[in-house]
Design an enzyme around this catalytic site. Structure first.
Site, PDB file in Angstrom:
ATOM      1  N   HIS A 167       0.822  -1.183   0.130  1.00 15.74           N
ATOM      2  CA  HIS A 167      -0.073  -0.061   0.136  1.00 15.74           C
ATOM      3  C   HIS A 167       0.895   1.250  -0.048  1.00 15.74           C
ATOM      4  O   HIS A 167       2.044   1.198   0.406  1.00 15.74           O
ATOM      5  CB  HIS A 167      -0.749   0.027   1.379  1.00 15.74           C
ATOM      6  CG  HIS A 167      -1.794  -1.208   1.439  1.00 15.74           C
ATOM      7  ND1 HIS A 167      -1.330  -2.182   2.150  1.00 15.74           N
ATOM      8  CD2 HIS A 167      -3.037  -1.204   1.417  1.00 15.74           C
ATOM      9  CE1 HIS A 167      -2.371  -3.080   2.208  1.00 15.74           C
ATOM     10  NE2 HIS A 167      -3.456  -2.453   1.868  1.00 15.74           N
TER      11      HIS A 167
ATOM     12  N   ASP B 157       2.315   2.141   3.234  1.00 15.56           N
ATOM     13  CA  ASP B 157       3.193   0.913   4.052  1.00 15.56           C
ATOM     14  C   ASP B 157       4.629   1.520   3.561  1.00 15.56           C
ATOM     15  O   ASP B 157       5.598   1.112   4.501  1.00 15.56           O
ATOM     16  CB  ASP B 157       2.914  -0.372   3.391  1.00 15.56           C
ATOM     17  CG  ASP B 157       1.708  -0.980   3.513  1.00 15.56           C
ATOM     18  OD1 ASP B 157       1.272  -0.943   4.412  1.00 15.56           O
ATOM     19  OD2 ASP B 157       1.648  -1.755   2.402  1.00 15.56           O
TER      20      ASP B 157
ATOM     21  N   ASP C 286      -5.064 -13.568  -2.853  1.00 10.48           N
ATOM     22  CA  ASP C 286      -4.382 -13.435  -1.705  1.00 10.48           C
ATOM     23  C   ASP C 286      -4.232 -14.697  -0.885  1.00 10.48           C
ATOM     24  O   ASP C 286      -5.186 -14.993  -0.383  1.00 10.48           O
ATOM     25  CB  ASP C 286      -4.772 -11.963  -1.071  1.00 10.48           C
ATOM     26  CG  ASP C 286      -4.753 -10.731  -1.425  1.00 10.48           C
ATOM     27  OD1 ASP C 286      -3.677 -10.860  -2.291  1.00 10.48           O
ATOM     28  OD2 ASP C 286      -4.837  -9.792  -0.627  1.00 10.48           O
TER      29      ASP C 286
ATOM     30  N   ASP D  56     -10.333 -11.594  10.517  1.00 13.57           N
ATOM     31  CA  ASP D  56      -9.682 -12.046   9.477  1.00 13.57           C
ATOM     32  C   ASP D  56      -8.166 -12.363  10.103  1.00 13.57           C
ATOM     33  O   ASP D  56      -7.376 -11.352  10.272  1.00 13.57           O
ATOM     34  CB  ASP D  56      -9.627 -10.471   8.582  1.00 13.57           C
ATOM     35  CG  ASP D  56      -8.962 -10.991   7.232  1.00 13.57           C
ATOM     36  OD1 ASP D  56      -8.938 -11.921   6.774  1.00 13.57           O
ATOM     37  OD2 ASP D  56      -8.488  -9.608   6.627  1.00 13.57           O
TER      38      ASP D  56
HETATM   39  C1  XLS Z   1      -7.625  -6.455   4.439  1.00 16.85           C
HETATM   40  C2  XLS Z   1      -6.942  -6.579   2.725  1.00 16.85           C
HETATM   41  C3  XLS Z   1      -6.181  -5.919   2.354  1.00 16.85           C
HETATM   42  C4  XLS Z   1      -6.101  -5.712   0.836  1.00 16.85           C
HETATM   43  C5  XLS Z   1      -5.052  -4.772   0.311  1.00 16.85           C
HETATM   44  O1  XLS Z   1      -8.175  -7.486   4.805  1.00 16.85           O
HETATM   45  O2  XLS Z   1      -6.777  -8.035   2.667  1.00 16.85           O
HETATM   46  O3  XLS Z   1      -4.948  -6.120   3.125  1.00 16.85           O
HETATM   47  O4  XLS Z   1      -5.582  -7.083   0.370  1.00 16.85           O
HETATM   48  O5  XLS Z   1      -5.499  -3.511   0.703  1.00 16.85           O
HETATM   49 CA    CA Z   2      -5.879  -9.219   0.936  1.00 14.95          CA
HETATM   50 CA    CA Z   3      -7.394 -10.349   5.008  1.00 18.45          CA
END
Ligand code: XLS
Ligand code: CA
Ligand code: CA
Length: 440
Positions: free
Chosen positions: A101, A104, A296, A307
């Site tokens: 990001h 980051d 992801d 999460d």
């Molecule tokens: C959060 C998301 C985030 C995205 C990117 O839960 O997974 O990290 O992948 O903004």
């Molecule tokens: Ca993600």
């Molecule tokens: Ca996540």
């Protein structure tokens, strides 16, 4: 330049019988599977925010991970050190991509103009590394969730000023992603949703979200960004309800708002389970609509309702995931480890163990999926199970040649106690186990 991982060897493939915990047992980057090197099937990426930035804080605890690149008191020195760390880590691990990001990699300035200047300096530092490194950018994104101005959403904020701040931030993040040759750009609507409908104009918010995405897609075209624009579904957290709930919601949204051709999907395993689906379900839904662009790669904990972003180690899941990837003809981007080591795994070497375990798990998944496909076991089963649609009345249904009256006529004098063939779920589950148990 300080070396942060000098005590670690380069991680290489040593095969399943190796006793070396800092080696791959299954991930053999150059091994060719179905005509393509493993590393190109998988295109692993290290997620900057988890692996480099995360220091193990949680709502109950202070930082617990000593990350030497975080020790610099000057923010710019720290930003450069974090970049040095991600390149060094990827090179040691043999991972060719990373993701980030904007916030980051670089801190925010007192005005957006200043933030952009700071970001440019860090991006120049990344470019310098890229000259002498194989490490590339898988995708970039903007953090539209952390700053207080986004507390009530970004593109779906009740305040048009916030919409403008978010637009400016995404515009810059897309420019930077293009400059670094990113294969894609991700939109994750972390606070694009609501806490209560009592204070929410859902219709305006959804329309604004669509307007925002349209502007983004038009700008990508304008600057000649050739990467894939992706939306990453997630049903909730941080907000109670997020508009990009799951693959089906997002694809419906794209259709309704005339955005179908502009976006594909980045599917996260943990978000699938939060939405009440399996990872495979989300991948399948994206794949059959031609929208599976990237993954992801992580896993959640089904006993916890949030999460957890754990490293993916479940080979049953990775096999079924890679089956969808192969059926889809590969990914436009790759597999990003949006995963963090547990708070109690605070040693530097835990970062290696976690990535190695996950890379091996996906290598196993790839091998199993390739054999399943080569042998055609699932395909053959499906062909047989749905064979009544290949001829007779089934073919008429599929080809639109029959209506309710014709169908009534077809069944009217047939016995009522008709029943299709068994679904044979347990037989198939055992077949999958057989493939898993015989992986080499
Ligand atoms: C959060 C998301 C985030 C995205 C990117 O839960 O997974 O990290 O992948 O903004
Ligand atoms: Ca993600
Ligand atoms: Ca996540």
């Amino acid at each position: 330049m300080e070396k942060f991982f000098k005590d670690f060897p380069k991680i290489i493939y040593e095969g399943p019988r190796s006793k070396n915990p800092l080696s791959f047992k299954y991930y053999n980057p150059e091994e060719v599977i179905l005509g393509k090197a493993m590393k190109d099937h998988l295109r692993f990426a290290v997620a900057f925010w988890h692996t480099i930035r995360n220091e193990g804080t949680d709502p109950f605890g202070l930082p617990v991970m000593d990350r030497p690149w975080m020790k610099y008191s000057d923010v710019m020195d720290q930003s450069f050190a974090k970049i040095d760390a991600v390149f060094e880590f990827c090179e040691k691990l043999g991972v060719e991509y990373f993701t980030f990001h904007d916030r980051d990699i670089a801190p925010e300035g007192e005005k957006p103009r200043k933030s952009n200047e700071i970001l440019d300096k860090v991006v120049d530092h990344i470019k310098e590394h890229m000259k002498s490194s194989n490490v590339k950018l898988l995708w970039g994104t903007a953090n539209l969730t952390a700053h207080p101005r986004y507390a009530q959403g970004a593109a779906t904020s009740p305040d048009a000023n916030v919409f403008a701040y978010a637009a400016a931030q995404v515009k810059k993040a897309m420019e930077v992603t293009k400059k670094l040759g990113g294969l894609g750009y991700v939109f994750w609507g972390g606070r694009e949703g609501y806490e209560t409908l009592l204070n929410t104009d859902m219709e305006l918010e959804l329309n604004n979200y669509a307007r925002f995405l349209k502007m983004a897609s038009e700008y990508a075209k304008k600057i000649g960004f050739k990467g894939i624009l992706m939306i990453e579904p997630k049903p909730k957290e941080p907000t109670k309800h997020q508009y990009d709930f799951d693959s089906a919601h997002v694809l419906g949204f794209l259709k309704i708002h005339g955005l179908w051709d502009d976006f594909k999907l980045n599917i996260e395993a943990n978000h699938a389970t939060l939405a009440g689906h399996t990872f495979s379900h989300e991948l399948r839904f994206a794949r059959i609509h031609g929208k599976l662009a990237s993954i992801d790669a992580n896993q959640g904990d089904l006993l916890l309702g949030w999460d957890t972003d754990q490293f993916p180690i479940n080979i049953y899941e990775t096999s079924l995931a890679m089956y969808e990837v192969l059926k889809s003809g590969g990914l436009d981007c790759g597999l990003n480890f949006d995963a963090k080591v547990r708070r109690s795994s605070y040693d530097l070497e835990d970062l290696f163990y976690a990535h190695i375990a996950a890379m091996d798990a996906f290598a196993v998944g790839l091998k199993v999926a390739a054999r399943l496909l080569e042998d055609g076991v699932l395909e053959e089963f499906l062909r047989e199970r749905y064979s009544s649609y290949s001829n007779g009345v089934g073919k008429d249904i599929v080809e639109g040649r029959i209506d309710f009256e014709g169908l009534e006529k077809y069944v009217l004098d047939k016995p009522s106690n008709f029943k299709p063939n068994s679904g044979k779920q347990e037989y198939l589950e055992r077949v999958i186990n057989d493939y898993l148990l015989s992986v080499e």
